[in-house]
Design a protein around this motif. Structure first.
Motif, PDB file in Angstrom:
ATOM      1  N   LEU A  35      -3.068  32.439   1.987  1.00  0.00           N
ATOM      2  CA  LEU A  35      -2.601  33.235   0.856  1.00  0.00           C
ATOM      3  C   LEU A  35      -3.734  33.484  -0.134  1.00  0.00           C
ATOM      4  CD1 LEU A  35      -0.185  34.456  -0.836  1.00  0.00           C
ATOM      5  CD2 LEU A  35      -0.032  32.195  -1.904  1.00  0.00           C
ATOM      6  N   LEU A  36      -4.465  32.442  -0.464  1.00  0.00           N
ATOM      7  CA  LEU A  36      -5.549  32.557  -1.437  1.00  0.00           C
ATOM      8  C   LEU A  36      -6.656  33.463  -0.930  1.00  0.00           C
ATOM      9  CD1 LEU A  36      -5.736  28.809  -2.538  1.00  0.00           C
ATOM     10  CD2 LEU A  36      -4.819  30.713  -3.886  1.00  0.00           C
ATOM     11  N   ARG A  37      -6.997  33.333   0.337  1.00  0.00           N
ATOM     12  CA  ARG A  37      -8.057  34.159   0.913  1.00  0.00           C
ATOM     13  C   ARG A  37      -7.616  35.625   0.988  1.00  0.00           C
ATOM     14  NH1 ARG A  37     -12.373  32.817   4.075  1.00  0.00           N
ATOM     15  NH2 ARG A  37     -12.731  31.202   2.509  1.00  0.00           N
ATOM     16  N   ALA A  38      -6.319  35.856   1.264  1.00  0.00           N
ATOM     17  CA  ALA A  38      -5.819  37.234   1.311  1.00  0.00           C
ATOM     18  C   ALA A  38      -5.860  37.880  -0.067  1.00  0.00           C
ATOM     19  CB  ALA A  38      -4.399  37.251   1.866  1.00  0.00           C
ATOM     20  N   GLU A  39      -5.596  37.087  -1.111  1.00  0.00           N
ATOM     21  CA  GLU A  39      -5.612  37.607  -2.477  1.00  0.00           C
ATOM     22  C   GLU A  39      -7.029  37.844  -2.976  1.00  0.00           C
ATOM     23  OE1 GLU A  39      -1.508  35.481  -4.124  1.00  0.00           O
ATOM     24  OE2 GLU A  39      -3.460  34.645  -4.637  1.00  0.00           O
ATOM     25  N   ASP A  40      -7.943  36.974  -2.573  1.00  0.00           N
ATOM     26  CA  ASP A  40      -9.335  37.056  -3.043  1.00  0.00           C
ATOM     27  C   ASP A  40     -10.242  36.493  -1.972  1.00  0.00           C
ATOM     28  OD1 ASP A  40     -11.769  36.988  -4.296  1.00  0.00           O
ATOM     29  OD2 ASP A  40     -11.148  35.730  -5.973  1.00  0.00           O
ATOM     30  N   ALA A  41     -10.947  37.368  -1.300  1.00  0.00           N
ATOM     31  CA  ALA A  41     -11.822  36.938  -0.203  1.00  0.00           C
ATOM     32  C   ALA A  41     -12.929  36.012  -0.685  1.00  0.00           C
ATOM     33  CB  ALA A  41     -12.428  38.163   0.493  1.00  0.00           C
ATOM     34  N   GLY A  42     -13.169  36.011  -1.992  1.00  0.00           N
ATOM     35  CA  GLY A  42     -14.223  35.157  -2.527  1.00  0.00           C
ATOM     36  C   GLY A  42     -13.797  33.730  -2.787  1.00  0.00           C
ATOM     37  N   GLY A  71     -10.938  27.555   6.821  1.00  0.00           N
ATOM     38  CA  GLY A  71     -12.254  27.970   6.362  1.00  0.00           C
ATOM     39  C   GLY A  71     -12.549  27.757   4.898  1.00  0.00           C
ATOM     40  N   LEU A  72     -11.600  27.210   4.145  1.00  0.00           N
ATOM     41  CA  LEU A  72     -11.858  26.891   2.735  1.00  0.00           C
ATOM     42  C   LEU A  72     -12.264  25.437   2.595  1.00  0.00           C
ATOM     43  CD1 LEU A  72      -8.987  28.655   0.728  1.00  0.00           C
ATOM     44  CD2 LEU A  72     -11.212  29.554   1.425  1.00  0.00           C
ATOM     45  N   ASP A  73     -13.065  25.146   1.580  1.00  0.00           N
ATOM     46  CA  ASP A  73     -13.465  23.776   1.290  1.00  0.00           C
ATOM     47  C   ASP A  73     -12.387  23.075   0.461  1.00  0.00           C
ATOM     48  OD1 ASP A  73     -15.846  24.342   2.576  1.00  0.00           O
ATOM     49  OD2 ASP A  73     -16.956  24.703   0.710  1.00  0.00           O
ATOM     50  N   VAL A  74     -12.452  21.759   0.432  1.00  0.00           N
ATOM     51  CA  VAL A  74     -11.569  20.950  -0.400  1.00  0.00           C
ATOM     52  C   VAL A  74     -12.421  20.061  -1.296  1.00  0.00           C
ATOM     53  CG1 VAL A  74      -9.904  19.047  -0.419  1.00  0.00           C
ATOM     54  CG2 VAL A  74      -9.585  20.957   1.156  1.00  0.00           C
ATOM     55  N   VAL A  75     -12.164  20.139  -2.609  1.00  0.00           N
ATOM     56  CA  VAL A  75     -12.821  19.270  -3.580  1.00  0.00           C
ATOM     57  C   VAL A  75     -11.792  18.242  -4.027  1.00  0.00           C
ATOM     58  CG1 VAL A  75     -13.991  19.123  -5.795  1.00  0.00           C
ATOM     59  CG2 VAL A  75     -14.327  21.136  -4.341  1.00  0.00           C
ATOM     60  N   SER A  76     -11.995  16.993  -3.672  1.00  0.00           N
ATOM     61  CA  SER A  76     -11.048  15.940  -4.016  1.00  0.00           C
ATOM     62  C   SER A  76     -11.463  15.266  -5.314  1.00  0.00           C
ATOM     63  CB  SER A  76     -10.987  14.902  -2.890  1.00  0.00           C
ATOM     64  OG  SER A  76     -10.198  13.795  -3.294  1.00  0.00           O
ATOM     65  N   PRO A  95      -8.370  27.111  -7.419  1.00  0.00           N
ATOM     66  CA  PRO A  95      -6.961  26.802  -7.219  1.00  0.00           C
ATOM     67  C   PRO A  95      -6.800  25.317  -6.946  1.00  0.00           C
ATOM     68  CG  PRO A  95      -7.846  27.942  -5.302  1.00  0.00           C
ATOM     69  CD  PRO A  95      -8.908  27.979  -6.355  1.00  0.00           C
ATOM     70  N   GLY A  96      -5.600  24.779  -7.231  1.00  0.00           N
ATOM     71  CA  GLY A  96      -5.433  23.333  -7.128  1.00  0.00           C
ATOM     72  C   GLY A  96      -4.119  22.925  -6.509  1.00  0.00           C
ATOM     73  N   ALA A  97      -4.108  21.674  -6.034  1.00  0.00           N
ATOM     74  CA  ALA A  97      -2.897  21.067  -5.478  1.00  0.00           C
ATOM     75  C   ALA A  97      -2.827  19.636  -5.970  1.00  0.00           C
ATOM     76  CB  ALA A  97      -2.921  21.102  -3.957  1.00  0.00           C
ATOM     77  N   LEU A 113       1.328  23.312  -7.095  1.00  0.00           N
ATOM     78  CA  LEU A 113       0.244  24.216  -6.751  1.00  0.00           C
ATOM     79  C   LEU A 113      -0.094  25.128  -7.924  1.00  0.00           C
ATOM     80  CD1 LEU A 113       1.463  25.323  -3.204  1.00  0.00           C
ATOM     81  CD2 LEU A 113      -0.257  23.582  -3.731  1.00  0.00           C
ATOM     82  N   CYS A 114      -1.361  25.479  -8.031  1.00  0.00           N
ATOM     83  CA  CYS A 114      -1.781  26.436  -9.054  1.00  0.00           C
ATOM     84  C   CYS A 114      -2.963  27.249  -8.544  1.00  0.00           C
ATOM     85  CB  CYS A 114      -2.152  25.740 -10.361  1.00  0.00           C
ATOM     86  SG  CYS A 114      -3.560  24.613 -10.261  1.00  0.00           S
ATOM     87  N   ARG A 115      -3.119  28.420  -9.117  1.00  0.00           N
ATOM     88  CA  ARG A 115      -4.311  29.216  -8.864  1.00  0.00           C
ATOM     89  C   ARG A 115      -5.423  28.779  -9.807  1.00  0.00           C
ATOM     90  NH1 ARG A 115      -0.053  32.641  -7.726  1.00  0.00           N
ATOM     91  NH2 ARG A 115      -0.222  33.725  -5.710  1.00  0.00           N
ATOM     92  N   ALA A 116      -6.586  29.360  -9.657  1.00  0.00           N
ATOM     93  CA  ALA A 116      -7.710  29.020 -10.531  1.00  0.00           C
ATOM     94  C   ALA A 116      -7.301  29.195 -11.984  1.00  0.00           C
ATOM     95  CB  ALA A 116      -8.905  29.904 -10.204  1.00  0.00           C
TER      96      ALA A 116
END
Length: 452
Positions: A35-42, A71-76, A95-97, A113-116
């Protein structure tokens, strides 16, 4: 796969092993990433935090597998309160979880869940799409995402200190009940350099909640704090819920302070910094809140209950602050997100600036007797609401609105709101009146119809 039992209007929540397990959570992570990648490829990464529940680390690992597989990274950020996750989302621009079930019992868990920038993801802003994607089956992703770790606790504490000046505060004795939740992790970092003597109560992180439920909205869970405040001769008591995004206050007499009164106090402080600003209050807060906001030159904005509505209204009105009857407090300077810790710092600052006790300080903000929330189990929710509405609709001087449930304003200044629960066959009643006799009479009259 039907996820309607765990994907709620505002978050994901359920019993671990019964609808909510690592397989489902892995797919939820993958669906969020797509979903996030579809909304913003960056979009490059998702920041993830978790509470102290035993199930949280395993669920986080599964979620991270789903995100990195797309293909997205995770920052814990590891252990965190929910508002600390919002801080991470805001400062990192990601964005966060947040893995938590807040005040629910130990066998529950969930994801907020939240976006940036801590913008919430709710049912109509992405959560439904995520659920539908998982139910349909999430396609395999390209992989390649990596996991990293960041420590943000010190930065979170420093950021809050920058929002509330406590440098010249007088010494206070503060009892804090963390309820074995995340307040036990964040309070030492935030309060460590402040001129307060903190008396800790249940700071040990324990997701089994061995002492009491981490839900201060239930008066039974404030009893230990009230006793300790009196025993210590403390100036104030603070109680946090499980994920520490809500804070409840007890005065020096051991008496609970209304979240509406806290809303009014913080509103006045924020209006002093931003004169003329809008202040959000939900329709269950005391009518004293909009009165006090207007008296101090602010613009009161009434909204439905729930963080997604509050945050939307805050964005639309550029409100500086918002408060709810449930002790959620939202700050423009905190990405419009809720922070129990930031509200607590405002209360402590106001008390430290005053000469008297907290009870005297709060008298100016607590004007009307209120019932608190009264729940009734009913078999016909719409029918009972209709019956109550019919009983009051034709009375002279009565005003009715349907912004959120049924709100009825009476000519003597009394009012009540009757709302259905989103998840249970319950009706929730809140009543306020000019005096206790009027309050009792109105409460009993409405309950007679609801439970009749």
């Amino acid at each position: 796969m039907d996820l309607s039992a765990i994907v709620k209007a505002y978050d994901i929540r359920g019993v671990v092993g019964d609808g909510l397990d690592e397989t489902v959570v892995r797919d939820l992570g993958a669906a969020l990433a797509r979903l996030l990648r579809a909304e913003d490829a960056g979009t490059a990464a998702v920041v993830v935090g978790h509470d102290m529940r035993a199930s949280s680390p395993g669920l986080v690992d599964a979620f991270a597998d789903g995100v990195t597989g797309q293909g997205l990274d995770v920052v814990s950020i590891g252990l965190a309160s929910t508002d600390m996750l919002y801080f991470a989302s805001g400062t990192l621009g990601l964005p966060g979880a947040m893995f938590t079930a807040s005040h629910n019992p130990a066998h529950y868990n969930g994801i907020k869940l939240c976006r940036a920038g801590a913008t919430p993801i709710g049912d109509d802003t992405g959560l439904r799409s995520i659920r539908e994607a998982v139910e349909a089956g999430v396609p395999a992703g390209p992989g390649g995402g990596v996991r990293s770790r960041q420590e943000l606790l010190a930065g979170y504490a420093a950021y809050l200190h920058g929002l509330v000046d406590l440098s010249g505060a007088r010494p206070l004795r503060v009892v804090v009940d963390a309820g074995n939740g995340m307040g036990g992790y964040t309070v030492p970092a935030v309060f460590g350099d402040l001129p307060f003597e903190v008396v800790p109560l249940y700071f040990e992180l324990d997701g089994t909640f061995p002492n009491h439920e981490a839900n201060p909205l239930d008066p039974a869970n404030l009893v230990d704090l009230q006793k300790r405040v009196l025993a210590e001769g403390a100036d104030v008591g603070l109680a946090f819920d499980g994920d520490a995004d809500r804070c409840f206050v007890v005065d020096e007499r051991g008496e609970p302070v209304s979240p509406s009164a806290i809303t009014a106090l913080v509103a006045v402080r924020e209006l002093a910094k931003a004169p003329g600003s809008a202040i959000i209050h939900n329709l269950i807060t005391s009518r004293a809140v909009p009165e006090i906001v207007a008296e101090h030159g602010g613009r009161p904005v009434r909204t439905r209950v729930g963080h997604s509505f509050i945050k939307q209204q805050m964005a639309e009105s550029d409100a500086v602050f918002g408060g709810e009857h449930s002790a959620h407090y939202y700050f423009r300077d905190f990405w419009r997100a809720d922070s129990g810790m930031l509200a607590a710092l405002h209360v402590l600052a106001a008390l430290a600036e005053s000469d008297g006790p907290l009870s005297a300080l709060m008298e100016r903000y607590d004007r009307y007797p209120a019932s608190g929330e009264i729940n009734s189990t009913v078999t016909d929710v719409p029918g009972r609401i209709a019956a109550v509405r019919a009983a009051y609709a034709d009375r002279p001087g009565v005003r009715i609105d349907l912004l959120d449930g049924l709100t009825v304003d009476l000519p003597d200044g009394s009012w009540f709101n009757l709302r259905p629960s989103n998840t249970e066959p319950l009706l929730r009643l809140n009543v306020e009146a000019p005096d206790r006799a009027s309050l009792a009479a109105l409460r009993d009259a409405v309950l007679a119809i609801v439970r009749g």
